[in-house]
Design a protein around this motif. Sequence first.
Motif, PDB file in Angstrom:
ATOM      1  N   ALA A  57      -4.485  11.313   3.515  1.00 39.88           N
ATOM      2  CA  ALA A  57      -4.571  12.134   2.490  1.00 39.88           C
ATOM      3  C   ALA A  57      -3.268  12.421   1.456  1.00 39.88           C
ATOM      4  CB  ALA A  57      -5.246  13.414   3.038  1.00 39.88           C
ATOM      5  N   ALA A  58      -2.194  12.390   1.974  1.00 48.81           N
ATOM      6  CA  ALA A  58      -1.074  12.719   1.231  1.00 48.81           C
ATOM      7  C   ALA A  58      -0.732  11.455   0.174  1.00 48.81           C
ATOM      8  CB  ALA A  58       0.052  12.445   2.197  1.00 48.81           C
ATOM      9  N   ARG A  59      -0.834  11.544  -0.852  1.00 50.17           N
ATOM     10  CA  ARG A  59      -1.226  10.982  -1.899  1.00 50.17           C
ATOM     11  C   ARG A  59       0.622  10.680  -2.746  1.00 50.17           C
ATOM     12  NH1 ARG A  59      -5.675   8.876  -3.413  1.00 50.17           N
ATOM     13  NH2 ARG A  59      -7.513   9.970  -2.313  1.00 50.17           N
ATOM     14  N   THR A  60       1.572  10.688  -2.019  1.00 43.12           N
ATOM     15  CA  THR A  60       3.026  10.509  -2.376  1.00 43.12           C
ATOM     16  C   THR A  60       2.786   8.875  -2.490  1.00 43.12           C
ATOM     17  OG1 THR A  60       3.786  12.404  -0.831  1.00 43.12           O
ATOM     18  CG2 THR A  60       5.188  10.670  -1.637  1.00 43.12           C
ATOM     19  N   ALA A  61       3.676   8.917  -3.985  1.00 43.24           N
ATOM     20  CA  ALA A  61       4.166   7.263  -4.278  1.00 43.24           C
ATOM     21  C   ALA A  61       4.905   6.718  -3.185  1.00 43.24           C
ATOM     22  CB  ALA A  61       4.686   7.326  -5.668  1.00 43.24           C
ATOM     23  N   LEU A  62       4.482   5.513  -2.585  1.00 43.22           N
ATOM     24  CA  LEU A  62       5.053   4.772  -1.410  1.00 43.22           C
ATOM     25  C   LEU A  62       5.474   3.651  -1.606  1.00 43.22           C
ATOM     26  CD1 LEU A  62       5.854   5.557   1.643  1.00 43.22           C
ATOM     27  CD2 LEU A  62       3.583   4.967   2.187  1.00 43.22           C
ATOM     28  N   LEU A  63       6.833   3.348  -1.126  1.00 41.70           N
ATOM     29  CA  LEU A  63       6.881   1.725  -1.029  1.00 41.70           C
ATOM     30  C   LEU A  63       7.468   1.409   0.230  1.00 41.70           C
ATOM     31  CD1 LEU A  63       8.355  -0.916  -2.240  1.00 41.70           C
ATOM     32  CD2 LEU A  63      10.451   0.223  -2.450  1.00 41.70           C
ATOM     33  N   VAL A  64       6.635   0.526   0.836  1.00 41.52           N
ATOM     34  CA  VAL A  64       6.844   0.061   2.225  1.00 41.52           C
ATOM     35  C   VAL A  64       7.659  -1.506   2.276  1.00 41.52           C
ATOM     36  CG1 VAL A  64       6.047  -0.516   4.489  1.00 41.52           C
ATOM     37  CG2 VAL A  64       4.873   1.314   2.958  1.00 41.52           C
ATOM     38  N   LEU A  65       8.820  -1.453   2.857  1.00 41.45           N
ATOM     39  CA  LEU A  65       9.510  -2.658   3.063  1.00 41.45           C
ATOM     40  C   LEU A  65       9.610  -3.167   4.401  1.00 41.45           C
ATOM     41  CD1 LEU A  65      12.820  -1.654   0.810  1.00 41.45           C
ATOM     42  CD2 LEU A  65      10.717  -2.748   0.055  1.00 41.45           C
ATOM     43  N   ALA A  66       9.355  -4.376   4.485  1.00 42.52           N
ATOM     44  CA  ALA A  66       9.226  -5.150   5.932  1.00 42.52           C
ATOM     45  C   ALA A  66      10.347  -6.491   5.788  1.00 42.52           C
ATOM     46  CB  ALA A  66       7.860  -5.245   6.195  1.00 42.52           C
ATOM     47  N   GLY A  67      10.863  -6.777   6.814  1.00 41.08           N
ATOM     48  CA  GLY A  67      11.716  -8.146   6.953  1.00 41.08           C
ATOM     49  C   GLY A  67      10.783  -9.185   7.677  1.00 41.08           C
ATOM     50  N   ALA A  68      10.745 -10.317   6.603  1.00 44.33           N
ATOM     51  CA  ALA A  68       9.856 -11.498   7.308  1.00 44.33           C
ATOM     52  C   ALA A  68      10.446 -11.910   8.632  1.00 44.33           C
ATOM     53  CB  ALA A  68       9.640 -12.439   6.410  1.00 44.33           C
ATOM     54  N   GLY A  69      11.827 -11.676   8.983  1.00 41.58           N
ATOM     55  CA  GLY A  69      12.167 -12.344  10.343  1.00 41.58           C
ATOM     56  C   GLY A  69      12.429 -11.185  11.218  1.00 41.58           C
ATOM     57  N   ASP A  70      12.002 -10.115  10.896  1.00 36.89           N
ATOM     58  CA  ASP A  70      11.993  -8.915  12.106  1.00 36.89           C
ATOM     59  C   ASP A  70      11.346  -8.828  13.152  1.00 36.89           C
ATOM     60  OD1 ASP A  70      12.460  -6.602  13.156  1.00 36.89           O
ATOM     61  OD2 ASP A  70      11.770  -5.088  11.551  1.00 36.89           O
ATOM     62  N   GLY A  71      12.283  -9.790  14.239  1.00 37.95           N
ATOM     63  CA  GLY A  71      11.742  -9.975  15.547  1.00 37.95           C
ATOM     64  C   GLY A  71      11.693  -8.711  16.504  1.00 37.95           C
ATOM     65  N   MET A  72      12.138  -7.539  15.977  1.00 39.03           N
ATOM     66  CA  MET A  72      12.046  -6.288  16.722  1.00 39.03           C
ATOM     67  C   MET A  72      10.682  -5.458  16.551  1.00 39.03           C
ATOM     68  SD  MET A  72      14.381  -3.070  16.195  1.00 39.03           S
ATOM     69  CE  MET A  72      14.439  -1.512  17.354  1.00 39.03           C
ATOM     70  N   VAL A  73      10.208  -5.497  15.532  1.00 35.65           N
ATOM     71  CA  VAL A  73       8.967  -5.043  15.263  1.00 35.65           C
ATOM     72  C   VAL A  73       7.669  -5.581  14.346  1.00 35.65           C
ATOM     73  CG1 VAL A  73       9.746  -2.625  15.532  1.00 35.65           C
ATOM     74  CG2 VAL A  73       9.478  -3.634  13.236  1.00 35.65           C
ATOM     75  N   GLY A  74       8.051  -6.818  13.977  1.00 31.97           N
ATOM     76  CA  GLY A  74       7.588  -7.570  12.967  1.00 31.97           C
ATOM     77  C   GLY A  74       7.100  -6.780  11.644  1.00 31.97           C
ATOM     78  N   THR A  75       5.995  -7.350  10.906  1.00 30.25           N
ATOM     79  CA  THR A  75       5.518  -6.583   9.725  1.00 30.25           C
ATOM     80  C   THR A  75       4.292  -5.933   9.896  1.00 30.25           C
ATOM     81  OG1 THR A  75       4.429  -8.721   9.083  1.00 30.25           O
ATOM     82  CG2 THR A  75       6.549  -8.810   8.442  1.00 30.25           C
ATOM     83  N   ALA A  76       3.927  -6.263  11.158  1.00 27.34           N
ATOM     84  CA  ALA A  76       2.277  -5.599  11.169  1.00 27.34           C
ATOM     85  C   ALA A  76       2.613  -3.964  11.014  1.00 27.34           C
ATOM     86  CB  ALA A  76       1.684  -5.952  12.611  1.00 27.34           C
ATOM     87  N   PRO A  77       3.203  -3.300  11.719  1.00 25.70           N
ATOM     88  CA  PRO A  77       3.323  -1.829  11.376  1.00 25.70           C
ATOM     89  C   PRO A  77       3.521  -1.469  10.110  1.00 25.70           C
ATOM     90  CG  PRO A  77       4.618  -2.393  13.193  1.00 25.70           C
ATOM     91  CD  PRO A  77       4.459  -3.555  12.620  1.00 25.70           C
TER      92      PRO A  77
END
Length: 284
Positions: free
Chosen positions: A223-243
């Motif tokens: 419900a929080a309609r703040t403008a949001l940019l989510v960045l992920a690393g394709a090679g992030d073997g710590m958490v991946g991109t799923a979160p």
Amino acid sequence: MPIFRTHDDVELWYERTGTGPPLVVLPGGPGSDLRYLADLGGLDRDRQLILLDARAVGRSALPADRSTVAFTEQARDVEALRRHLGLARLDLLAHSAGCLTAQEYAARHPDRVRRSVLVCPVGRAEREPDPAELAELHASRSAEPWYPDAAAAERELAQGPAPAEVAGVQARLLPFFWYAWHERLRAEYDPAYATALPWFREAFYAGSATGPTRSARLARLAAARTALLVLAGAGDGMVGTAPARAVAALHPRARLAVLERSGHRPWVEQPAEFRALVNDFLAG
């Protein structure tokens, strides 16, 4: 000194670096000293970075009540910082575990966040890392010379090493966290910047709700309609991109960007691309 007091009279440390419009920055870990972020790949050339050491972390004070380090409680510290800085609204950037605090703050104070950037968010509140994705990422590195030792460390960690051995085993996993591992990247990990408090991690994640409470919390975040940019690393073997994908899907005004040649710290591996994405987004 760059210190302010919170609602419960705990002294928190913050630093300013760079010039330009202010950008409040929340480190990850959980429990990592703000100094590991450095200048965020040169982002301080475009923004005045205001980096916060969370309570019980770095040069901030240890609270009497350990439960107040939960990410849900630390949102109150972000509000105290906003008031201390005299800002009507914040631009906010968070990394890894700090993304939980950032989302909680935006959910509580949607009118006080202009734009928010979440870099490689962890799970716990939305979706955990995908084991299949992580297994595929790790297996894709099998031809690299460091892989046998890192894979052995992964097995040892799953079996539960002795407490005194955990840090050493985890250090052998570091190559998985990067798109391209070079020995020089070990300098990115200063042991002094990680929390030494054995209870901190559990206390931080205590705000992760389950069952009906979790559903209500996710609805509040959406419900929080703040403008949001989510960045992920394709090679992030710590958490991946799923979160990151789950966070972007949850928020109605979110944009997802996956940096193809980055791991868990994209400002180190792709600094120019990282800066461009963040600056373009914050410029609106």
